[in-house]
Write a protein that holds these residues in place. Structure first.
Motif, PDB file in Angstrom:
ATOM      1  N   GLN A 149      45.422  45.096  42.552  1.00 49.17           N
ATOM      2  CA  GLN A 149      45.013  44.731  41.194  1.00 49.17           C
ATOM      3  C   GLN A 149      45.051  45.945  40.269  1.00 49.17           C
ATOM      4  OE1 GLN A 149      41.188  42.816  41.200  1.00 49.17           O
ATOM      5  NE2 GLN A 149      41.828  41.170  42.584  1.00 49.17           N
ATOM      6  N   ILE A 150      44.527  47.056  40.763  1.00 47.93           N
ATOM      7  CA  ILE A 150      44.504  48.288  39.969  1.00 47.93           C
ATOM      8  C   ILE A 150      45.929  48.720  39.622  1.00 47.93           C
ATOM      9  CG2 ILE A 150      43.866  50.735  39.990  1.00 47.93           C
ATOM     10  CD1 ILE A 150      41.613  49.937  41.973  1.00 47.93           C
ATOM     11  N   PHE A 189      37.747  46.066  27.257  1.00 49.52           N
ATOM     12  CA  PHE A 189      37.476  45.177  28.388  1.00 49.52           C
ATOM     13  C   PHE A 189      38.680  44.267  28.606  1.00 49.52           C
ATOM     14  CE2 PHE A 189      35.645  41.302  30.347  1.00 49.52           C
ATOM     15  CZ  PHE A 189      35.228  41.887  31.538  1.00 49.52           C
ATOM     16  N   TRP A 190      39.403  44.536  29.691  1.00 46.81           N
ATOM     17  CA  TRP A 190      40.612  43.784  30.016  1.00 46.81           C
ATOM     18  C   TRP A 190      40.295  42.546  30.849  1.00 46.81           C
ATOM     19  CZ3 TRP A 190      45.659  44.545  28.532  1.00 46.81           C
ATOM     20  CH2 TRP A 190      46.644  43.843  29.227  1.00 46.81           C
ATOM     21  N   GLY A 191      39.255  42.633  31.661  1.00 49.03           N
ATOM     22  CA  GLY A 191      38.887  41.508  32.516  1.00 49.03           C
ATOM     23  C   GLY A 191      39.726  41.452  33.780  1.00 49.03           C
ATOM     24  N   ASP A 192      40.125  40.237  34.180  1.00 53.09           N
ATOM     25  CA  ASP A 192      40.927  40.089  35.393  1.00 53.09           C
ATOM     26  C   ASP A 192      42.417  40.203  35.056  1.00 53.09           C
ATOM     27  OD1 ASP A 192      41.636  37.661  34.228  1.00 53.09           O
ATOM     28  OD2 ASP A 192      40.243  36.493  35.446  1.00 53.09           O
ATOM     29  N   LEU A 193      43.265  39.792  36.004  1.00 60.69           N
ATOM     30  CA  LEU A 193      44.709  39.957  35.817  1.00 60.69           C
ATOM     31  C   LEU A 193      45.365  38.797  35.073  1.00 60.69           C
ATOM     32  CD1 LEU A 193      44.078  42.072  38.078  1.00 60.69           C
ATOM     33  CD2 LEU A 193      46.372  41.639  38.938  1.00 60.69           C
ATOM     34  N   LEU A 224      39.000  41.541  25.328  1.00 62.19           N
ATOM     35  CA  LEU A 224      40.271  40.828  25.182  1.00 62.19           C
ATOM     36  C   LEU A 224      40.292  39.490  25.912  1.00 62.19           C
ATOM     37  CD1 LEU A 224      42.670  43.865  25.838  1.00 62.19           C
ATOM     38  CD2 LEU A 224      41.891  42.999  23.621  1.00 62.19           C
ATOM     39  N   THR A 225      39.196  39.130  26.558  1.00 59.80           N
ATOM     40  CA  THR A 225      39.202  37.945  27.426  1.00 59.80           C
ATOM     41  C   THR A 225      38.847  36.652  26.700  1.00 59.80           C
ATOM     42  OG1 THR A 225      36.874  38.229  28.082  1.00 59.80           O
ATOM     43  CG2 THR A 225      38.545  39.395  29.377  1.00 59.80           C
ATOM     44  N   VAL A 226      38.352  36.754  25.478  1.00 59.75           N
ATOM     45  CA  VAL A 226      37.957  35.559  24.721  1.00 59.75           C
ATOM     46  C   VAL A 226      39.193  34.925  24.080  1.00 59.75           C
ATOM     47  CG1 VAL A 226      36.497  34.644  22.876  1.00 59.75           C
ATOM     48  CG2 VAL A 226      35.702  36.565  24.278  1.00 59.75           C
ATOM     49  N   LEU A 227      39.297  33.624  24.159  1.00 58.08           N
ATOM     50  CA  LEU A 227      40.479  32.905  23.693  1.00 58.08           C
ATOM     51  C   LEU A 227      40.736  33.126  22.201  1.00 58.08           C
ATOM     52  CD1 LEU A 227      42.718  30.879  24.502  1.00 58.08           C
ATOM     53  CD2 LEU A 227      41.141  29.039  23.807  1.00 58.08           C
TER      54      LEU A 227
END
Length: 234
Positions: A149-150, A189-193, A224-227
């Motif tokens: 993931q990293i 904040f990128w969150g997951d992939l 960045l994870t919010v729609l």
């Protein structure tokens, strides 16, 4: 007709004798020299003398009767076991020389306090006194199971010209990954992939806006994870 047949037989005889003699010379020819060609890349962990020493230790020249006894594939596999080496090509010459071409791994991320770098294929490269590459760093708690993931997020960053120039740090939190850029004084904040293209577009757009706008309060983090939006935390 008889003369032609006799002449043909003599030619064949000479060729066979020459081949046998040449083969005998090669069998009796000992390994006299090891030449190492290190492929020039962005990494410089190894040099000719280090690889030469590795080969010399493996081959043990004094115990080799001829270059015909060498298993070149075995030598290549031995070199490729070294963590700094991505691939190796080893070949010999009748004159008794062994040549090796080495392709080093290229680090893309340094794992802080773990003593190694990671390359594009999630392979570990140990720290070296010979070379300290300038690459982004992973900080905070490290988990082996999350190496892929990293690396995936790091590749997203370094494959884009703008991100590559800015990306300096990454770490993992409970809800996902956080990035830091060189010239932007806030956490990302990128969150997951998931949705990497969408997140990349939003991040570029916000950075462009940030560079030309003024804010009453200092921005601490963007999400960045919010729609369809970038959430700002002051």
């Amino acid at each position: 007709m008889i003369k032609e047949k006799t002449y043909f037989v003599l030619i064949i005889f000479v060729i066979v004798i020459s081949s046998i003699a040449s083969n005998k010379i090669n069998i009796n020819r000992k390994i006299e020299k090891i030449n190492v060609i290190v492929n020039i890349s962005k990494s410089k962990f190894l040099n000719d003398s280090i690889v030469n020493k590795l080969l010399t230790q493996k081959i043990k020249i004094e115990d080799i009767k001829s270059n015909l006894e060498l298993d070149l594939n075995e030598l290549e596999e031995y070199l490729e076991l070294q963590p700094e080496i991505a691939s190796a090509e080893v070949f010999s010459y009748p004159e008794g020389e062994i040549n090796a071409i080495i392709f080093e791994r290229t680090p893309i991320l340094r794992i802080h306090n773990q003593g190694f770098y990671l390359d594009n294929f999630s392979s570990k490269i140990p720290f070296s006194d010979n070379y300290i590459p300038k690459v982004p760093v992973y900080t905070g708690y490290f988990e082996e199971k999350k190496i892929d993931q990293i690396v995936d997020i790091t590749k997203i960053m370094i494959q884009d010209k703008f991100f590559k120039n800015e990306f300096v740090e990454i770490w993992n939190e409970k809800l996902g990954y956080v990035l830091r850029f060189r010239n932007y004084d806030f956490e990302i904040f990128w969150g997951d992939l998931s949705k990497p293209i969408t997140k990349s577009k939003k991040l570029k757009a916000f950075c462009a806006y940030y560079a030309n706008a003024s804010f009453n309060k200092k921005i601490k983090r963007i999400d960045l994870t919010v729609l369809d939006q970038v959430v700002v935390t002051h």
